[in-house]
Write a protein that holds these residues in place. Structure first.
Motif, PDB file in Angstrom:
ATOM      1  N   TRP A  66      47.653  24.236 -55.814  1.00 43.33           N
ATOM      2  CA  TRP A  66      46.894  25.441 -55.439  1.00 43.33           C
ATOM      3  C   TRP A  66      45.530  25.000 -54.894  1.00 43.33           C
ATOM      4  O   TRP A  66      44.943  24.054 -55.362  1.00 43.33           O
ATOM      5  CB  TRP A  66      46.691  26.326 -56.639  1.00 43.33           C
ATOM      6  N   SER A  73      45.635  30.568 -51.836  1.00 45.60           N
ATOM      7  CA  SER A  73      45.545  31.984 -52.189  1.00 45.60           C
ATOM      8  C   SER A  73      44.202  32.534 -51.734  1.00 45.60           C
ATOM      9  O   SER A  73      43.159  31.913 -51.958  1.00 45.60           O
ATOM     10  CB  SER A  73      45.707  32.160 -53.699  1.00 45.60           C
ATOM     11  N   LEU A  89      45.040  34.969 -58.163  1.00 46.64           N
ATOM     12  CA  LEU A  89      46.271  35.647 -58.537  1.00 46.64           C
ATOM     13  C   LEU A  89      46.438  35.637 -60.046  1.00 46.64           C
ATOM     14  O   LEU A  89      46.123  34.639 -60.709  1.00 46.64           O
ATOM     15  CB  LEU A  89      47.481  34.956 -57.898  1.00 46.64           C
ATOM     16  N   TRP A 101      50.999  28.992 -47.087  1.00 46.05           N
ATOM     17  CA  TRP A 101      51.578  27.813 -47.720  1.00 46.05           C
ATOM     18  C   TRP A 101      52.085  26.848 -46.664  1.00 46.05           C
ATOM     19  O   TRP A 101      52.450  27.236 -45.567  1.00 46.05           O
ATOM     20  CB  TRP A 101      52.703  28.190 -48.685  1.00 46.05           C
ATOM     21  N   ARG A 152      51.271  33.747 -60.167  1.00 52.03           N
ATOM     22  CA  ARG A 152      51.260  32.317 -59.871  1.00 52.03           C
ATOM     23  C   ARG A 152      52.573  31.670 -60.321  1.00 52.03           C
ATOM     24  O   ARG A 152      53.154  30.850 -59.604  1.00 52.03           O
ATOM     25  CB  ARG A 152      50.064  31.636 -60.543  1.00 52.03           C
ATOM     26  N   VAL A 200      49.093  37.494 -49.317  1.00 54.61           N
ATOM     27  CA  VAL A 200      47.944  37.138 -50.159  1.00 54.61           C
ATOM     28  C   VAL A 200      47.492  35.700 -49.956  1.00 54.61           C
ATOM     29  O   VAL A 200      46.562  35.247 -50.624  1.00 54.61           O
ATOM     30  CB  VAL A 200      48.266  37.370 -51.650  1.00 54.61           C
ATOM     31  N   GLY A 201      48.131  34.992 -49.041  1.00 57.13           N
ATOM     32  CA  GLY A 201      47.739  33.616 -48.801  1.00 57.13           C
ATOM     33  C   GLY A 201      48.720  32.920 -47.880  1.00 57.13           C
ATOM     34  O   GLY A 201      49.613  33.544 -47.295  1.00 57.13           O
TER      35      GLY A 201
END
Length: 336
Positions: A336, A304, A308, A293, A313, A290-291
């Motif tokens: 974020w 993200s 979310l 990092w 989160r 979903v993302g």
């Protein structure tokens, strides 16, 4: 071989998560470490192997990657890998050249390196200088199974030599293909070549020699799975409910071509995950990426791709806070 098995995207990814211990962490212990490293743990980004272990094994500490049951080698694609010592032959001899001239070069280089080192461990730059060659060329000796490395993430790796494993290279290559098919099934000879860093055309003879394969059709096209995995692939998968921060180069992400499309269907998101430079890590939530990092010291920046829920989160932030990173002077914070 059985008849053609049709697999959905959910079945394929569910199988990969299950065999990769990403839906539920394993208990601590060397058996769990070996399973976590079944396809090897890339460590090209400092301590990526440790974070891959953490995603799969409970009670992972900053020193778990250095457990006596694990060693570092130059593995597939000559990347730095952490692998079980008992599987050293799989990730080294399994990639030993088929061509006689290339094989002799690797063996001769290992002989010369062993003579220069004389039982010592040296920075690979010093070893390369002693042999009159660029140190990166030492990687070609790794396929003999006689070279180990130690890379702490800062500075050059150290190298030393060990006795050659007693495994036949052909058998090691078959087992390497089984590891690929277990963790990244369905697979193809071409996919195996790229994953293992083999020369083009070497995957087909290996697949032909395996003999225990089942043909399948998935959204990625025609491919193969191990016969022993057929029943598990047919079973419906429970809804995943895990959150994981997978590091750059994690086994679940070592994909190319149509396999990337299967994991991340959106082309813009694929470009964000598999960049032209250093890849970020992947945020895995309930079975989907979903993302991404990235980390800098104690700061973890999460991007993200969709909003979310608050619970997810918090779970991502808790996962980041639990990363077993060494030498942190402050608690991990997430932006974020």
């Amino acid at each position: 071989m059985s008849g053609l098995l049709h697999l959905s995207r959910e079945q394929v990814l569910g199988h990969r998560r299950r065999v990769g211990a990403l839906d539920e962490r394993l208990g601590p212990g060397r058996g769990s470490l070996r399973r976590a490293a079944w396809a090897g743990l890339t460590d090209s980004v400092p301590r990526a192997a440790l974070l891959s272990i953490h995603a799969r094994v409970r009670e992972t500490s900053p020193t778990t990657w250095a457990d006596e049951s694990l060693v570092q080698v130059w593995g597939p694609r000559f990347s730095t890998y952490v692998v079980p010592e008992q599987d050293r032959a799989v990730f080294t001899l399994g990639r030993h050249p088929v061509d006689p001239a290339r094989r002799r070069f690797a063996e001769d280089l290992a002989d010369r390196l062993e003579e220069v080192l004389a039982g010592r461990r040296l920075p690979y730059r010093d070893a390369g200088r002693a042999l009159g060659m660029h140190p990166s060329q030492l990687r070609y000796a790794a396929t003999t199974g006689r070279v180990l490395v130690r890379w702490e993430g800062a500075g050059p790796p150290h190298v030393w030599t060990v006795p050659r494993p007693g495994t036949d290279p052909a058998e090691a290559r078959l087992e390497l293909a089984r590891r690929y098919l277990r963790v990244l099934a369905p697979g193809t000879p071409e996919g195996f070549e790229r994953w293992a860093g083999l020369r083009r055309g070497q995957g087909t003879p290996v697949f032909d020699a395996l003999g225990d394969l089942v043909p399948v059709e998935s959204p990625s096209g025609r491919a193969w799975v191990l016969a022993e995995d057929e029943e598990g692939l047919r079973e419906p998968r429970a809804e995943p409910s895990s959150v994981r921060l997978l590091p750059s180069g994690d086994a679940y992400l070592l994909l190319w071509g149509v396999d990337r499309e299967l994991l991340v269907p959106d082309p813009d998101r694929r470009a964000a995950l598999w960049t032209s430079r250093v890849w970020p890590g992947a945020v895995l939530v309930d079975g989907e990426v979903v993302g991404t990092w990235r980390r800098s010291a104690h700061r973890v920046a999460v991007t993200s791709w969709t909003p979310l829920p608050a619970g997810h989160r918090r779970a991502v932030e808790a996962e980041a806070a639990a990363l077993p990173l060494p030498d942190l002077e402050r608690e991990i914070t997430v932006t974020w």
